[in-house]
Design an enzyme around this catalytic site. Structure first.
Site, mmCIF file in Angstrom:
data_model
loop_
_atom_site.group_PDB
_atom_site.id
_atom_site.type_symbol
_atom_site.label_atom_id
_atom_site.label_comp_id
_atom_site.label_asym_id
_atom_site.label_seq_id
_atom_site.Cartn_x
_atom_site.Cartn_y
_atom_site.Cartn_z
ATOM 1 N N GLY A 53 -30.074 97.603 45.599
ATOM 2 C CA GLY A 53 -29.196 96.386 45.647
ATOM 3 C C GLY A 53 -29.063 95.943 47.173
ATOM 4 N N ASP A 109 -24.711 97.326 49.087
ATOM 5 C CA ASP A 109 -24.539 96.235 48.542
ATOM 6 C C ASP A 109 -23.054 96.135 48.251
ATOM 7 O OD1 ASP A 109 -24.744 97.773 46.062
ATOM 8 O OD2 ASP A 109 -26.170 96.475 45.276
ATOM 9 N N ASP A 112 -17.387 99.388 44.643
ATOM 10 C CA ASP A 112 -16.798 99.170 43.511
ATOM 11 C C ASP A 112 -15.806 100.209 43.017
ATOM 12 O OD1 ASP A 112 -16.054 98.628 40.562
ATOM 13 O OD2 ASP A 112 -17.985 97.475 40.650
ATOM 14 N N LYS A 140 -14.998 95.194 46.268
ATOM 15 C CA LYS A 140 -14.118 95.116 44.959
ATOM 16 C C LYS A 140 -12.822 96.070 44.743
ATOM 17 C CE LYS A 140 -17.322 93.829 41.398
ATOM 18 N NZ LYS A 140 -17.895 94.002 40.225
ATOM 19 N N PHE A 161 -18.434 90.601 37.407
ATOM 20 C CA PHE A 161 -19.655 91.113 37.634
ATOM 21 C C PHE A 161 -20.424 89.845 38.312
ATOM 22 C CE2 PHE A 161 -23.949 92.465 36.795
ATOM 23 C CZ PHE A 161 -23.859 93.829 37.340
ATOM 24 N N VAL A 162 -20.926 90.431 39.472
ATOM 25 C CA VAL A 162 -21.835 89.329 40.529
ATOM 26 C C VAL A 162 -23.349 89.769 40.679
ATOM 27 C CG1 VAL A 162 -19.579 88.625 41.777
ATOM 28 C CG2 VAL A 162 -21.239 90.808 42.455
ATOM 29 N N ASP A 168 -28.200 92.771 40.965
ATOM 30 C CA ASP A 168 -28.953 92.445 39.872
ATOM 31 C C ASP A 168 -28.191 92.627 38.492
ATOM 32 O OD1 ASP A 168 -28.792 95.512 39.772
ATOM 33 O OD2 ASP A 168 -30.216 95.388 38.419
ATOM 34 N N ARG A 174 -32.031 89.223 41.555
ATOM 35 C CA ARG A 174 -31.987 89.816 43.062
ATOM 36 C C ARG A 174 -32.450 88.717 44.066
ATOM 37 N NH1 ARG A 174 -30.855 95.389 42.641
ATOM 38 N NH2 ARG A 174 -31.881 96.592 40.972
HETATM 39 P P1 XMP Z 1 -19.488 102.135 42.338
HETATM 40 O O1 XMP Z 1 -18.648 101.869 41.153
HETATM 41 O O2 XMP Z 1 -20.212 103.344 42.148
HETATM 42 O O3 XMP Z 1 -20.726 100.993 42.518
HETATM 43 O O4 XMP Z 1 -18.704 101.928 43.738
HETATM 44 C C1 XMP Z 1 -21.367 100.990 43.221
HETATM 45 C C2 XMP Z 1 -22.788 100.433 42.585
HETATM 46 O O5 XMP Z 1 -22.560 99.883 41.288
HETATM 47 C C3 XMP Z 1 -23.304 98.564 41.385
HETATM 48 N N1 XMP Z 1 -22.424 97.399 41.016
HETATM 49 C C4 XMP Z 1 -22.952 96.341 40.869
HETATM 50 N N2 XMP Z 1 -24.118 95.521 40.856
HETATM 51 N N3 XMP Z 1 -22.768 93.846 40.644
HETATM 52 C C5 XMP Z 1 -24.094 94.343 40.653
HETATM 53 O O6 XMP Z 1 -25.105 93.617 40.403
HETATM 54 C C6 XMP Z 1 -21.761 94.058 40.483
HETATM 55 O O7 XMP Z 1 -20.919 93.272 40.362
HETATM 56 C C7 XMP Z 1 -21.637 95.340 40.652
HETATM 57 N N4 XMP Z 1 -20.480 96.361 40.886
HETATM 58 C C8 XMP Z 1 -20.986 97.573 40.945
HETATM 59 C C9 XMP Z 1 -24.077 98.449 42.530
HETATM 60 O O8 XMP Z 1 -25.580 99.167 42.613
HETATM 61 C C10 XMP Z 1 -23.262 99.473 43.637
HETATM 62 O O9 XMP Z 1 -24.180 99.995 44.564
#
Ligand code: XMP
Length: 190
Positions: A53, A109, A112, A140, A161-162, A168, A174
């Site tokens: 990502g 990237d 979350d 987020k 969800f972006v 992706d 991507r």
């Molecule tokens: P966490 O929840 O572990 O997530 O902080 C981090 C990883 O989850 C993926 N992620 C997303 N990928 N759109 C995406 O394409 C989203 O909105 C999203 N939210 C989380 C991402 O790989 C990130 O590194």
């Protein structure tokens, strides 16, 4: 009667809305690169890109840094092919270089829930870098489950969800130059 399944184009037309344009992203990366260069002035830096990502973001960011920079990559499995993770992240592929005694900046990237970045930090700490900081393009905040903040952060975004600019859905989108919320009807795996 048969209901017609919407067909994705895997282009900007599948987005509900564009959250960040290419121009907004470019501009913010300029200022992030300045912040990072100032913070590491006079030092060497090892950037660790979290695949896949952060690939696009890292490629743009490191070309704007003004400090000697090495690059390595790491891969963590979190959101396999879905928008929600169930299992804790696993380090699927680790570094190629030795980061002992180095100034390390992990570039991801999106922050979350925080589970992925905190798993990566715990893993990298074992190699005893002299400093370990984090940089994320998107944050987020309202989704956080782990107590973690990035040292450098591009944009706070709402809980949607972006995709795009490296992010992706099932490896699609991507390549988009902007970041946007994916329409709900396309968040369905084939
Ligand atoms: P966490 O929840 O572990 O997530 O902080 C981090 C990883 O989850 C993926 N992620 C997303 N990928 N759109 C995406 O394409 C989203 O909105 C999203 N939210 C989380 C991402 O790989 C990130 O590194």
């Amino acid at each position: 009667m048969e209901t017609l399944q919407p067909i994705p184009n895997f282009s900007e037309s599948d987005l509900e809305a564009i959250l960040l344009s290419k121009e907004q992203i470019d501009e913010r990366i300029d200022s992030l690169a300045n912040e990072i260069s100032n913070s590491y002035a006079g030092k060497d830096l090892t950037v660790v890109c979290v695949l896949s990502g952060a690939l696009v973001f890292t490629a743009d960011l490191i070309r704007k840094l003004d400090v000697p920079t090495r690059l390595d990559c790491i891969r963590a499995d979190s959101y396999a092919d879905a928008t929600e993770s169930s299992k804790p992240p696993r380090i699927a592929s680790s570094l190629k270089t030795d980061i002992a005694g180095k100034n390390v900046l992990v570039v991801d990237d999106i922050l979350d829930t925080g589970k992925t970045l905190s798993a990566i930090i715990s893993h990298l700490e074992e190699f005893e870098p002299s400093s370990l900081k984090t940089c994320v393009l998107l944050d987020k905040k309202e989704r956080r489950q782990v107590d973690i903040e990035a040292d450098f952060s591009g944009f706070d975004i709402p809980n949607a969800f972006v995709v795009g600019y490296g992010l992706d859905f099932a490896e699609h989108y991507r390549h988009l130059p902007c970041i946007g919320a994916l329409k709900a009807e396309f968040q369905i795996l084939p």
